[in-house]
Design a protein around this motif. Structure first.
Motif, mmCIF file in Angstrom:
data_model
loop_
_atom_site.group_PDB
_atom_site.id
_atom_site.type_symbol
_atom_site.label_atom_id
_atom_site.label_comp_id
_atom_site.label_asym_id
_atom_site.label_seq_id
_atom_site.Cartn_x
_atom_site.Cartn_y
_atom_site.Cartn_z
ATOM 1 N N THR A 1 0.824 -1.218 0.000
ATOM 2 C CA THR A 1 0.000 0.000 0.000
ATOM 3 C C THR A 1 0.857 1.267 0.000
ATOM 4 O O THR A 1 0.336 2.364 0.189
ATOM 5 C CB THR A 1 -0.924 0.027 1.232
ATOM 6 O OG1 THR A 1 -0.122 0.004 2.421
ATOM 7 C CG2 THR A 1 -1.875 -1.164 1.246
ATOM 8 N N GLU A 2 2.167 1.104 -0.195
ATOM 9 C CA GLU A 2 3.068 2.254 -0.201
ATOM 10 C C GLU A 2 3.039 2.942 -1.568
ATOM 11 O O GLU A 2 2.820 2.300 -2.600
ATOM 12 C CB GLU A 2 4.498 1.809 0.112
ATOM 13 C CG GLU A 2 4.675 1.201 1.494
ATOM 14 C CD GLU A 2 4.484 2.217 2.601
ATOM 15 O OE1 GLU A 2 4.756 3.423 2.362
ATOM 16 O OE2 GLU A 2 4.057 1.824 3.700
ATOM 17 N N THR B 1 5.382 3.766 -3.345
ATOM 18 C CA THR B 1 6.431 3.225 -4.206
ATOM 19 C C THR B 1 6.007 1.919 -4.872
ATOM 20 O O THR B 1 6.710 1.418 -5.758
ATOM 21 C CB THR B 1 7.710 2.979 -3.401
ATOM 22 O OG1 THR B 1 7.410 2.132 -2.271
ATOM 23 C CG2 THR B 1 8.298 4.292 -2.907
ATOM 24 N N HIS B 2 4.896 1.361 -4.444
ATOM 25 C CA HIS B 2 4.420 0.108 -5.026
ATOM 26 C C HIS B 2 3.618 0.381 -6.297
ATOM 27 O O HIS B 2 3.082 1.487 -6.484
ATOM 28 C CB HIS B 2 3.563 -0.653 -4.010
ATOM 29 C CG HIS B 2 4.332 -1.134 -2.827
ATOM 30 N ND1 HIS B 2 3.773 -1.253 -1.566
ATOM 31 C CD2 HIS B 2 5.625 -1.532 -2.696
ATOM 32 C CE1 HIS B 2 4.681 -1.709 -0.718
ATOM 33 N NE2 HIS B 2 5.805 -1.885 -1.384
ATOM 34 N N THR C 1 -1.140 5.314 2.917
ATOM 35 C CA THR C 1 -0.525 4.040 3.267
ATOM 36 C C THR C 1 -1.410 3.250 4.234
ATOM 37 O O THR C 1 -1.933 3.795 5.209
ATOM 38 C CB THR C 1 0.847 4.287 3.920
ATOM 39 O OG1 THR C 1 1.708 4.882 2.949
ATOM 40 C CG2 THR C 1 1.465 2.995 4.415
#
Length: 414
Positions: free
Chosen positions: A339-340, A342-343, A352
């Motif tokens: 859930t970041e 960066t994902h 997040t």
């Protein structure tokens, strides 16, 4: 997006997949900055009352009762096919030849021959700038997209095992009605093509390898079911005490498989040899069933490599299990909450820790398709990618029909 050129969509079919696709076309431009502005221009279905109700409910501007009218219309740029598999080839080929982009639900067709013809037409259309994509939406689940990234980064080393299951239980009641999904003439196959195709595509996509051979078993537990709706006929009565018809597809599919690197002139992610090992691809085991009581939508995938392992279950879709063998051996799997920002895909949604749902895969599918069309690039998965899945499905059926004999997945056009 206010100044973006419109992408005018005509959708064929308005049931379960039609609802999911409608939601995606409406939602994608509201959370992602798209270079083209999707417009829900028209939806087509044979039942006029039904399609009008769907248009009102899902936000389509107009309706047609013949899909050919969508293709004839000058105000349609893309045809979205959400119909049973026996109609895919005719609609997709007509649309591509008329200069319409195409999004076609999976599996691509009901036979290898149909899928091959669709792929040839799609490749010719692409040379004219008319693009097509097959709708394997699970590729757009952030956790599975992250799994692919980790494999590409070499964090699992050489892949040795692929373990895939797709478990549902919605057909366990023997009195559940005989729908089109249980009719081979319409659906092509049962659990194998309906849900097993997702596992096949995900496994090949994440490993960067193709399945080259299988040994399979298919089983139909309930041989006949009550007729439903227009299948009953005039004056007929549905339900468990009414007339029944034969189930002509599989209820469950099991098969072992062997993978090999793609022969495309380059070395795919996940290919063997990074740790000095063999170039032989991994072995796999696949299971698909709609008779696993208690399992609602357990689309599971586990990869075991020389450096680590990954495990995913769609019933916990916002997480990915990762084992890193370079850590203490007794550390076990750790849970990655995908859930970041960066994902993959997640930065455009919630803070997040605020998870996504099933419908978001279809939204991400629209995002990727629209961006590819604008860039003039082939969307993924292509019809050629989907044809490879179709060849695996055919090999599984051929093996099962021949007492689980090992069956090679043919690369050449049949």
């Amino acid at each position: 997006m206010a100044d973006s050129k419109p992408l005018r969509v005509g959708m064929v079919g308005y049931a379960f997949m039609g609802a999911a696709h409608s939601h995606a076309w409406r939602t994608a431009p509201r959370f992602f900055d798209l270079p083209l502005a999707p417009q829900l221009t028209a939806v087509a279905g044979r039942n006029e009352d039904g399609v009008r109700a769907a248009a009102t409910k899902y936000g389509w501007d107009s309706v047609e009762t013949d899909w050919r009218r969508l293709i004839d219309r000058d105000d349609i740029d893309l045809i979205d096919i959400c119909t049973p598999g026996n109609t895919h080839a005719e609609i997709a080929i007509a649309a591509l030849e008329a200069g319409k982009h195409v999004l076609c639900e999976k599996p691509l067709a009901n036979s290898v021959a149909e899928a091959e013809k669709m792929t040839v037409v799609a490749q010719a259309a692409a040379e004219r700038g008319v693009l097509s994509m097959c709708g394997f939406s699970y590729r757009r689940t952030p956790a599975l997209a992250l799994a692919k990234r980790m494999v590409e980064e070499g964090r699992l080393g050489d892949i040795r095992h692929v373990r895939a299951q797709y478990l549902q239980d919605w057909l366990t009641d023997a009195n559940a009605p005989l729908t089109w999904r249980l009719d081979k003439a319409k659906s092509g196959s049962g659990s194998l093509g309906d849900i097993g195709a997702h596992s096949i595509d995900a496994a090949q996509w994440i490993t960067g390898m193709d399945i080259t051979g299988v040994s399979a078993l298919l089983e139909t537990f309930v041989k006949e079911r009550p007729l439903a709706g227009d299948l009953v006929g005039l004056g007929g009565q549905g339900g468990p005490d009414g007339p029944k018809g034969p189930v002509t597809v599989d209820d469950a599919a099991l098969f072992t498989a062997r993978f090999a690197p793609k022969h495309d002139g380059g070395r795919p992610s996940g290919a063997q040899g990074t740790d000095g090992g063999s170039r032989q691809g991994p072995i796999g085991i696949f299971e698909a069933t709609r008779f696993a009581l208690g399992r609602k939508n357990a689309m599971r995938l586990e990869l075991n490599g020389t450096k680590g392992s990954l495990a995913f279950d769609f019933e916990d879709m916002n997480s990915l299990q990762f084992y890193d063998a370079s850590l203490e051996p007794d550390a076990g799997f750790r849970k990655i909450m995908v859930t970041e920002p960066t994902h993959p895909y997640t930065a455009n949604w919630w803070p997040t820790g605020h998870g996504l749902g099933y419908e978001h895969g279809f939204t991400h599918q629209v995002v990727d398709l629209v961006n590819a069309i604008h860039a003039g690039e082939q969307p993924s998965p292509s019809f050629a990618d989907a044809l490879q899945v179709q060849k695996v499905l055919a090999a599984v059926e051929e093996s099962a029909n021949n007492a689980s004999r090992w069956e090679n997945v043919h690369k050449e056009a049949s």
